[in-house]
Motif scaffolding. Structure first.
Motif, PDB file in Angstrom:
ATOM      1  N   VAL A 178      -2.589 -16.177 -27.282  1.00  0.00           N
ATOM      2  CA  VAL A 178      -1.971 -15.748 -26.025  1.00  0.00           C
ATOM      3  C   VAL A 178      -1.132 -16.867 -25.405  1.00  0.00           C
ATOM      4  O   VAL A 178       0.030 -16.665 -25.062  1.00  0.00           O
ATOM      5  N   HIS A 179      -1.719 -18.040 -25.244  1.00  0.00           N
ATOM      6  CA  HIS A 179      -1.032 -19.119 -24.532  1.00  0.00           C
ATOM      7  C   HIS A 179       0.080 -19.747 -25.364  1.00  0.00           C
ATOM      8  O   HIS A 179       1.213 -19.894 -24.914  1.00  0.00           O
ATOM      9  N   ASP A 180      -0.242 -20.134 -26.575  1.00  0.00           N
ATOM     10  CA  ASP A 180       0.735 -20.879 -27.377  1.00  0.00           C
ATOM     11  C   ASP A 180       1.763 -19.987 -28.071  1.00  0.00           C
ATOM     12  O   ASP A 180       2.918 -20.380 -28.211  1.00  0.00           O
ATOM     13  N   ILE A 181       1.356 -18.808 -28.505  1.00  0.00           N
ATOM     14  CA  ILE A 181       2.284 -17.945 -29.231  1.00  0.00           C
ATOM     15  C   ILE A 181       2.991 -16.956 -28.302  1.00  0.00           C
ATOM     16  O   ILE A 181       4.213 -16.890 -28.278  1.00  0.00           O
ATOM     17  N   ILE A 182       2.239 -16.203 -27.497  1.00  0.00           N
ATOM     18  CA  ILE A 182       2.858 -15.167 -26.666  1.00  0.00           C
ATOM     19  C   ILE A 182       3.532 -15.759 -25.427  1.00  0.00           C
ATOM     20  O   ILE A 182       4.677 -15.423 -25.124  1.00  0.00           O
TER      21      ILE A 182
ATOM     22  N   GLN B 263       5.527 -19.451 -26.651  1.00  0.00           N
ATOM     23  CA  GLN B 263       6.310 -19.207 -27.855  1.00  0.00           C
ATOM     24  C   GLN B 263       6.549 -20.489 -28.656  1.00  0.00           C
ATOM     25  O   GLN B 263       7.661 -20.773 -29.102  1.00  0.00           O
ATOM     26  N   ARG B 264       5.468 -21.258 -28.825  1.00  0.00           N
ATOM     27  CA  ARG B 264       5.559 -22.465 -29.656  1.00  0.00           C
ATOM     28  C   ARG B 264       5.870 -22.085 -31.092  1.00  0.00           C
ATOM     29  O   ARG B 264       6.379 -22.876 -31.865  1.00  0.00           O
ATOM     30  N   PHE B 265       5.515 -20.880 -31.450  1.00  0.00           N
ATOM     31  CA  PHE B 265       5.880 -20.290 -32.737  1.00  0.00           C
ATOM     32  C   PHE B 265       6.605 -18.999 -32.386  1.00  0.00           C
ATOM     33  O   PHE B 265       6.128 -18.220 -31.585  1.00  0.00           O
ATOM     34  N   LYS B 266       7.744 -18.783 -32.938  1.00  0.00           N
ATOM     35  CA  LYS B 266       8.617 -17.685 -32.521  1.00  0.00           C
ATOM     36  C   LYS B 266       8.155 -16.332 -33.073  1.00  0.00           C
ATOM     37  O   LYS B 266       8.721 -15.785 -34.009  1.00  0.00           O
ATOM     38  N   LEU B 267       7.111 -15.798 -32.445  1.00  0.00           N
ATOM     39  CA  LEU B 267       6.588 -14.472 -32.761  1.00  0.00           C
ATOM     40  C   LEU B 267       6.472 -13.703 -31.441  1.00  0.00           C
ATOM     41  O   LEU B 267       6.253 -14.304 -30.392  1.00  0.00           O
ATOM     42  N   PHE B 268       6.597 -12.427 -31.464  1.00  0.00           N
ATOM     43  CA  PHE B 268       6.418 -11.576 -30.275  1.00  0.00           C
ATOM     44  C   PHE B 268       7.302 -12.032 -29.109  1.00  0.00           C
ATOM     45  O   PHE B 268       6.871 -12.075 -27.968  1.00  0.00           O
ATOM     46  N   THR B 269       8.537 -12.358 -29.392  1.00  0.00           N
ATOM     47  CA  THR B 269       9.418 -12.905 -28.365  1.00  0.00           C
ATOM     48  C   THR B 269      10.042 -11.832 -27.471  1.00  0.00           C
ATOM     49  O   THR B 269      10.502 -12.130 -26.391  1.00  0.00           O
TER      50      THR B 269
END
Length: 155
Positions: A92-96, A99-105
């Motif tokens: 939730v925090h890092d990805i969503i 967006q430290r990793f470009k997924l669910f942008t």
């Protein structure tokens, strides 16, 4: 059934623990480590702030390890509940959110929009004081209202 309940209760309690740690420790005594999360002063994918995962990873690991060594004692499941929260935090925090990793942008999910808005308001304050919205999963209902307005304006 009891292990499952312990995992779920621990997961929920960990959200409240994370809120308190964020507000009083990360924005308090250990601000030095958290400051680069609010104001980037480096080019690395890693932040000094990433050290805080140890606050949860070490107790989680110890509960699981010692619990398994003692016939899957109740604290085994506490450890798994903390670990599950850590996984949710990363996702939730890092990805969503960040967006430290470009997924669910490009999400238009109301909950995701509200989460991002609450977190944006938290990061509005680059200093140690005057922060708001210290939790991750449970957020103030006002951010859902703002997310509804944002979603309506996008349609």
């Amino acid at each position: 059934m009891i292990p499952f309940l312990i995992i779920i209760i621990t997961f929920i309690l960990t959200e409240f623990s994370a809120w308190a740690n964020h507000k009083f420790i990360m924005h308090g005594l250990m601000w030095y480590f958290h400051a680069d999360h609010h104001k980037k002063d480096h080019k690395s994918i890693f932040e000094r702030n990433d050290i805080f995962f140890l606050i949860y990873a070490i107790p989680s690991w110890l509960c699981i390890m010692f619990g398994m060594m003692n016939g899957y004692a109740w604290y085994t499941w506490v450890g798994f509940g903390i670990a599950l929260y850590g996984l949710a935090y990363f996702f939730v925090h890092d990805i969503i959110i960040h967006q430290r990793f470009k997924l669910f942008t490009k999400s238009t999910n109301l909950y995701v929009l509200a989460l991002r808005r609450a977190h944006k308001m938290h990061h509005k304050h680059v200093g140690k004081y005057d922060g708001e919205s210290f939790g991750m999963l449970f957020i103030n209902p006002k951010y859902f209202k703002e997310a509804k307005k944002l979603k309506a304006s996008q349609n």
